[in-house]
Design a protein around this motif. Structure first.
Motif, short mmCIF file in Angstrom:
data_model
loop_
_atom_site.label_atom_id
_atom_site.label_comp_id
_atom_site.label_asym_id
_atom_site.label_seq_id
_atom_site.Cartn_x
_atom_site.Cartn_y
_atom_site.Cartn_z
N ALA A 115 0.84 -1.20 0.00
CA ALA A 115 0.00 0.00 0.00
C ALA A 115 0.88 1.26 0.00
O ALA A 115 0.56 2.24 -0.68
N LEU A 116 1.99 1.22 0.72
CA LEU A 116 2.89 2.37 0.73
C LEU A 116 3.59 2.55 -0.61
O LEU A 116 3.77 3.68 -1.07
N ARG A 117 3.96 1.45 -1.25
CA ARG A 117 4.56 1.55 -2.59
C ARG A 117 3.59 2.14 -3.60
O ARG A 117 3.99 2.83 -4.53
N ASP A 118 2.28 1.85 -3.39
CA ASP A 118 1.24 2.37 -4.29
C ASP A 118 0.77 3.77 -3.87
O ASP A 118 -0.24 4.25 -4.37
N ASP A 119 1.48 4.41 -2.94
CA ASP A 119 1.13 5.74 -2.41
C ASP A 119 -0.27 5.79 -1.82
O ASP A 119 -0.99 6.77 -1.99
N GLN A 120 -0.65 4.74 -1.12
CA GLN A 120 -1.95 4.69 -0.44
C GLN A 120 -1.70 4.72 1.07
O GLN A 120 -1.90 3.73 1.79
N LEU A 121 -1.26 5.88 1.55
CA LEU A 121 -0.88 6.03 2.95
C LEU A 121 -2.06 5.75 3.88
O LEU A 121 -1.91 5.06 4.90
N ILE A 122 -3.22 6.25 3.55
CA ILE A 122 -4.39 6.05 4.42
C ILE A 122 -4.71 4.57 4.55
O ILE A 122 -4.97 4.07 5.66
N GLU A 123 -4.66 3.86 3.45
CA GLU A 123 -4.93 2.42 3.49
C GLU A 123 -3.87 1.69 4.33
O GLU A 123 -4.19 0.79 5.11
N ALA A 124 -2.61 2.10 4.18
CA ALA A 124 -1.54 1.48 4.95
C ALA A 124 -1.73 1.74 6.45
O ALA A 124 -1.55 0.83 7.27
N VAL A 125 -2.12 2.96 6.80
CA VAL A 125 -2.36 3.28 8.21
C VAL A 125 -3.52 2.46 8.75
O VAL A 125 -3.45 1.93 9.87
N LYS A 126 -4.57 2.31 7.97
CA LYS A 126 -5.71 1.48 8.41
C LYS A 126 -5.28 0.04 8.64
O LYS A 126 -5.65 -0.58 9.65
N LEU A 127 -4.50 -0.50 7.71
CA LEU A 127 -4.03 -1.88 7.86
C LEU A 127 -3.15 -2.02 9.11
O LEU A 127 -3.28 -2.98 9.87
N TYR A 128 -2.27 -1.06 9.32
CA TYR A 128 -1.37 -1.11 10.48
C TYR A 128 -2.16 -1.04 11.78
O TYR A 128 -1.92 -1.82 12.71
N ARG A 129 -3.12 -0.12 11.84
CA ARG A 129 -3.93 0.00 13.06
C ARG A 129 -4.71 -1.26 13.35
O ARG A 129 -4.79 -1.73 14.48
N ASP A 130 -5.28 -1.84 12.30
CA ASP A 130 -6.07 -3.06 12.46
C ASP A 130 -5.20 -4.23 12.91
O ASP A 130 -5.57 -5.01 13.76
N ARG A 131 -4.01 -4.32 12.33
CA ARG A 131 -3.12 -5.44 12.63
C ARG A 131 -2.54 -5.35 14.04
O ARG A 131 -2.49 -6.33 14.76
N TYR A 132 -2.07 -4.16 14.42
CA TYR A 132 -1.35 -4.03 15.68
C TYR A 132 -2.18 -3.42 16.81
O TYR A 132 -1.72 -3.36 17.94
N GLY A 133 -3.39 -2.96 16.51
CA GLY A 133 -4.24 -2.41 17.56
C GLY A 133 -3.69 -1.17 18.22
O GLY A 133 -3.79 -1.02 19.43
N VAL A 134 -3.08 -0.29 17.45
CA VAL A 134 -2.48 0.93 18.00
C VAL A 134 -3.31 2.13 17.59
O VAL A 134 -4.22 2.04 16.76
N GLY A 135 -2.96 3.27 18.13
CA GLY A 135 -3.65 4.52 17.82
C GLY A 135 -3.23 5.07 16.46
O GLY A 135 -2.28 4.61 15.83
N LEU A 136 -3.96 6.08 16.04
CA LEU A 136 -3.73 6.69 14.73
C LEU A 136 -2.32 7.28 14.61
O LEU A 136 -1.63 7.06 13.62
N LYS A 137 -1.88 8.01 15.64
CA LYS A 137 -0.57 8.65 15.56
C LYS A 137 0.54 7.60 15.46
O LYS A 137 1.44 7.73 14.64
N GLU A 138 0.48 6.57 16.29
CA GLU A 138 1.52 5.55 16.26
C GLU A 138 1.52 4.83 14.91
O GLU A 138 2.58 4.57 14.34
N ALA A 139 0.33 4.53 14.38
CA ALA A 139 0.25 3.85 13.08
C ALA A 139 0.82 4.74 11.97
O ALA A 139 1.56 4.26 11.11
N LYS A 140 0.49 6.03 11.99
CA LYS A 140 0.99 6.93 10.95
C LYS A 140 2.51 7.07 11.05
O LYS A 140 3.20 7.03 10.03
N ASP A 141 3.02 7.21 12.27
CA ASP A 141 4.47 7.31 12.45
C ASP A 141 5.18 6.05 11.95
O ASP A 141 6.21 6.13 11.28
#
Length: 152
Positions: A115-141
Protein backbone atom coordinates in the motif's frame (compact mmCIF):
# COMPACT_ATOMS: atom_id res chain seq x y z
CA UNK A 1 10.29 77.97 51.14
CA UNK A 2 13.07 77.99 53.53
CA UNK A 3 16.41 76.40 52.91
CA UNK A 4 15.88 73.97 55.80
CA UNK A 5 12.61 72.66 54.32
CA UNK A 6 14.24 72.11 50.93
CA UNK A 7 17.07 70.24 52.65
CA UNK A 8 14.63 67.95 54.46
CA UNK A 9 12.70 67.26 51.23
CA UNK A 10 15.90 66.44 49.41
CA UNK A 11 17.00 64.14 52.23
CA UNK A 12 13.60 62.38 52.19
CA UNK A 13 13.84 61.86 48.41
CA UNK A 14 17.32 60.40 48.71
CA UNK A 15 16.28 58.09 51.55
CA UNK A 16 13.21 56.94 49.57
CA UNK A 17 15.35 56.22 46.51
CA UNK A 18 17.86 54.28 48.57
CA UNK A 19 15.08 52.19 50.17
CA UNK A 20 13.52 51.48 46.76
CA UNK A 21 16.89 50.37 45.37
CA UNK A 22 17.50 48.13 48.38
CA UNK A 23 14.04 46.59 48.10
CA UNK A 24 14.57 45.91 44.38
CA UNK A 25 17.89 44.18 45.00
CA UNK A 26 16.37 42.02 47.73
CA UNK A 27 13.55 40.94 45.39
CA UNK A 28 16.01 40.07 42.60
CA UNK A 29 18.22 37.99 44.87
CA UNK A 30 15.26 36.09 46.33
CA UNK A 31 13.91 35.31 42.84
CA UNK A 32 17.37 34.06 41.80
CA UNK A 33 17.47 31.80 44.86
CA UNK A 34 14.00 30.47 44.04
CA UNK A 35 15.08 29.75 40.47
CA UNK A 36 18.12 27.86 41.72
CA UNK A 37 15.93 25.75 44.01
CA UNK A 38 13.44 24.82 41.26
CA UNK A 39 14.57 21.76 39.31
CA UNK A 40 14.83 22.24 35.56
CA UNK A 41 11.82 20.94 33.63
CA UNK A 42 12.21 17.34 32.57
CA UNK A 43 12.61 16.78 28.87
CA UNK A 44 9.92 14.72 27.18
CA UNK A 45 11.05 11.12 26.78
CA UNK A 46 11.90 10.16 23.21
CA UNK A 47 9.28 8.22 21.30
CA UNK A 48 10.12 4.56 20.81
CA UNK A 49 9.76 2.77 17.51
CA UNK A 50 6.52 0.70 17.47
CA UNK A 51 8.39 -2.60 17.56
CA UNK A 52 10.57 -1.48 20.47
CA UNK A 53 7.56 -0.08 22.31
CA UNK A 54 5.55 -3.29 21.88
CA UNK A 55 8.47 -5.43 23.05
CA UNK A 56 9.17 -3.19 26.05
CA UNK A 57 5.55 -3.02 27.18
CA UNK A 58 5.23 -6.79 26.84
CA UNK A 59 8.36 -7.23 28.99
CA UNK A 60 6.87 -5.02 31.68
CA UNK A 61 3.56 -6.90 31.58
CA UNK A 62 5.32 -10.27 31.75
CA UNK A 63 7.37 -9.03 34.73
CA UNK A 64 4.19 -7.95 36.53
CA UNK A 65 5.15 -4.27 36.43
CA UNK A 66 1.73 -2.98 35.46
CA UNK A 67 2.24 0.56 36.75
CA UNK A 68 5.46 0.97 34.75
CA UNK A 69 3.68 -0.42 31.68
CA UNK A 70 0.87 2.11 32.10
CA UNK A 71 3.40 4.92 32.55
CA UNK A 72 5.28 3.86 29.40
CA UNK A 73 2.00 3.66 27.47
CA UNK A 74 1.06 7.19 28.61
CA UNK A 75 4.47 8.59 27.64
CA UNK A 76 4.41 6.91 24.23
CA UNK A 77 0.86 7.86 23.26
CA UNK A 78 0.21 11.00 25.30
CA UNK A 79 -3.12 9.66 26.59
CA UNK A 80 -4.79 10.08 29.96
CA UNK A 81 -4.42 7.60 32.79
CA UNK A 82 -7.73 5.78 32.20
CA UNK A 83 -7.08 5.14 28.52
CA UNK A 84 -3.55 3.91 29.23
CA UNK A 85 -4.78 1.65 32.04
CA UNK A 86 -7.56 0.20 29.88
CA UNK A 87 -5.15 -0.46 27.02
CA UNK A 88 -2.55 -2.14 29.22
CA UNK A 89 -5.24 -4.26 30.89
CA UNK A 90 -6.46 -5.29 27.44
CA UNK A 91 -2.92 -6.32 26.53
CA UNK A 92 -2.67 -8.24 29.79
CA UNK A 93 -5.85 -10.13 28.91
CA UNK A 94 -4.16 -11.02 25.58
CA UNK A 95 -6.58 -8.86 23.68
CA UNK A 96 -5.63 -5.93 21.56
CA UNK A 97 -6.28 -2.43 22.86
CA UNK A 98 -9.25 -0.53 21.52
CA UNK A 99 -11.37 -3.69 21.84
CA UNK A 100 -10.65 -5.52 18.60
CA UNK A 101 -8.51 -8.38 17.37
CA UNK A 102 -6.50 -7.97 14.18
CA UNK A 103 -8.39 -9.14 11.15
CA UNK A 104 -6.83 -11.99 9.23
CA UNK A 105 -3.60 -13.77 9.92
CA UNK A 106 -0.63 -11.64 10.80
CA UNK A 107 1.90 -12.58 8.14
CA UNK A 108 4.33 -9.72 8.15
CA UNK A 109 3.85 -6.30 6.72
CA UNK A 110 3.88 -7.14 3.00
CA UNK A 111 0.38 -5.74 2.39
CA UNK A 112 1.18 -2.55 4.32
CA UNK A 113 4.41 -2.12 2.36
CA UNK A 114 2.55 -2.68 -0.91
CA UNK A 115 0.00 0.00 0.00
CA UNK A 116 2.89 2.37 0.73
CA UNK A 117 4.56 1.55 -2.59
CA UNK A 118 1.24 2.37 -4.29
CA UNK A 119 1.13 5.74 -2.41
CA UNK A 120 -1.95 4.69 -0.44
CA UNK A 121 -0.88 6.03 2.95
CA UNK A 122 -4.39 6.05 4.42
CA UNK A 123 -4.93 2.42 3.49
CA UNK A 124 -1.54 1.48 4.95
CA UNK A 125 -2.36 3.28 8.21
CA UNK A 126 -5.71 1.48 8.41
CA UNK A 127 -4.03 -1.88 7.86
CA UNK A 128 -1.37 -1.11 10.48
CA UNK A 129 -3.93 0.00 13.06
CA UNK A 130 -6.07 -3.06 12.46
CA UNK A 131 -3.12 -5.44 12.63
CA UNK A 132 -1.35 -4.03 15.68
CA UNK A 133 -4.24 -2.41 17.56
CA UNK A 134 -2.48 0.93 18.00
CA UNK A 135 -3.65 4.52 17.82
CA UNK A 136 -3.73 6.69 14.73
CA UNK A 137 -0.57 8.65 15.56
CA UNK A 138 1.52 5.55 16.26
CA UNK A 139 0.25 3.85 13.08
CA UNK A 140 0.99 6.93 10.95
CA UNK A 141 4.47 7.31 12.45
CA UNK A 142 5.21 3.63 11.81
CA UNK A 143 3.95 3.85 8.22
CA UNK A 144 6.01 6.99 7.61
CA UNK A 145 9.10 5.19 8.88
CA UNK A 146 8.31 2.20 6.66
CA UNK A 147 7.84 4.49 3.68
CA UNK A 148 11.21 6.17 4.30
CA UNK A 149 12.86 2.74 4.61
CA UNK A 150 11.25 1.54 1.36
CA UNK A 151 12.34 4.63 -0.53
CA UNK A 152 15.77 4.13 1.03
Amino acid sequence: MSLTLIGWLLLALLAGGALALLQRRLRESSSREAQELDPPPAAAPPQLAPEVFQARIQELIDAGQTIKAIKLYREQHGVDLKEAKDSVEALMAERHPFGREPSGAVEGDADIEQALRDDQLIEAVKLYRDRYGVGLKEAKDACDAMRRRLRG
